[in-house]
Write an enzyme that holds these catalytic residues in place. Structure first.
Site, PDB file in Angstrom:
ATOM      1  N   PRO A 114      -2.722   0.146   0.898  1.00  0.00           N
ATOM      2  CA  PRO A 114      -1.670  -0.227  -0.032  1.00  0.00           C
ATOM      3  C   PRO A 114      -2.167  -1.343  -0.950  1.00  0.00           C
ATOM      4  O   PRO A 114      -2.466  -2.444  -0.490  1.00  0.00           O
ATOM      5  CB  PRO A 114      -0.503  -0.683   0.859  1.00  0.00           C
ATOM      6  CG  PRO A 114      -1.062  -0.878   2.208  1.00  0.00           C
ATOM      7  CD  PRO A 114      -2.305  -0.092   2.296  1.00  0.00           C
ATOM      8  N   GLU A 115      -2.301  -1.010  -2.225  1.00  0.00           N
ATOM      9  CA  GLU A 115      -2.658  -2.001  -3.225  1.00  0.00           C
ATOM     10  C   GLU A 115      -1.425  -2.198  -4.101  1.00  0.00           C
ATOM     11  O   GLU A 115      -0.341  -1.743  -3.739  1.00  0.00           O
ATOM     12  CB  GLU A 115      -3.886  -1.518  -4.019  1.00  0.00           C
ATOM     13  CG  GLU A 115      -5.077  -1.233  -3.096  1.00  0.00           C
ATOM     14  CD  GLU A 115      -6.328  -0.745  -3.808  1.00  0.00           C
ATOM     15  OE1 GLU A 115      -6.520  -1.106  -4.982  1.00  0.00           O
ATOM     16  OE2 GLU A 115      -7.112  -0.005  -3.196  1.00  0.00           O
TER      17      GLU A 115
END
Length: 284
Positions: free
Chosen positions: A2-3
């Site tokens: 998750p960015e």
DNA sequence: ACTATATCCTGTATGC
DNA sequence: TGCATACAGGATATAG
């Protein structure tokens, strides 16, 4: 993985699901995800109970939930953290670690995390911005970001440009996937010393990072498997749009040269050897 | 100030 | 079948 775009998708889902609701009770299934809470897991549960969530905010890859009395619940998803919103009667998701029940007896907030690199904690007086996040720089979607200052900061460093992009104290929100995508778009080798890049090239690189993250956000984020999902449990569709990351031996979408995968600080970097040649020692 | 390394974790894939 | 190993890698601590 998750960015920024994936965390923003989660933020939007949480904002709708839990804003203006009062936490009634906290069930801790695995205390390890609460290791960053100063008082320990039991204290987390008693501290969060009775508090009303006002909103959901994000800086880089961090989320926080300002509470009505000025404190905040802070969350980082790490590699595999997920927030899920489900009716209390629904079975818990796999690897569920913490459950927040609300006073209205409506849908619960469940935090699941397979690898447990993620964490939750309560930050005293953290509503406007948790002190623990003071070292996290603005992200590329932050309206307060000063682009000229950021470009100067990047160009003042001698480290390789990818290392700089991944440094959350320089610019936040960028991880391995979007760093590789932005470098591919800007045709820059990841090891190019940041201080050897001209200001226009750094600006192009930041434009590329912004554009790829915007596109990913519009698609609901990037996911390759069930490790990243939104609060409803569904996956994003951006994985099919990646030009470099995960495409070892597949043709570069610009020139057809096979993409190469190389070891980079205990992970992988993907690049086109023709579009992104290794800089010569003497310079770019 | 910068760089490298170890640590935290577990599911999946691969090699023998 | 089963065991060992590598890999995915973000943030942080520590050593150099």
């Amino acid at each position: 993985m998750p960015e920024l775009p994936e965390v923003e998708v989660v933020r939007r889902g949480l904002e709708t699901a839990v804003s203006h609701r009062t936490i009634a009770a906290v069930r801790v299934l695995d205390p390890r995800v609460l290791r960053r809470h100063v008082g320990g897991p039991d204290d987390f549960a008693t501290t969060a109970a009775g508090r009303t969530v006002q909103a959901v905010r994000r800086r880089g890859k961090y989320l926080w939930l300002p509470l009505a009395d000025g404190d905040a619940v802070v969350a980082h998803l790490g590699m595999s953290g997920q927030f899920r919103v489900d009716d209390p009667g629904q079975p818990l998701p796999a690897h569920c670690r913490v459950v927040l029940r609300f006073a209205d007896d409506g849908p619960e907030l469940r935090y699941a995390d397979q690898r447990m690199f993620g964490s939750l904690w309560v930050a005293a007086d953290g509503a406007a911005g948790p002190a623990e996040l003071a070292h996290i720089a603005a992200d590329l979607f932050d309206p307060e970001l000063d682009r000229a200052t950021l470009v100067r900061s990047i160009r003042s460093r001698r480290s390789g440009i990818k290392r700089v992009l991944l440094n959350q104290e320089v610019v936040s929100g960028i991880g391995n996937i979007y760093a590789d995508e932005a470098l591919w778009t800007a045709k820059i080798h990841y090891d190019t010393p940041a201080n050897r890049l001209s200001a226009p090239r750094v600006n192009l690189l930041l434009d590329a990072a912004t554009a790829v993250m915007s596109a990913a956000l519009a698609e609901g984020g990037t996911s390759f498997d069930a490790l990243y999902v939104n609060v409803n449990g569904s996956s994003g569709y951006f994985g099919r749009s990646l030009a470099a990351y995960g495409r070892a031996d597949l043709p570069c979408l610009r020139c057809g040269t096979p993409i190469v995968r190389e070891a980079f600080t205990n992970r992988s970097s993907y690049r086109c050897p023709r579009c992104q040649p290794r800089p010569r020692v003497a310079g770019e």
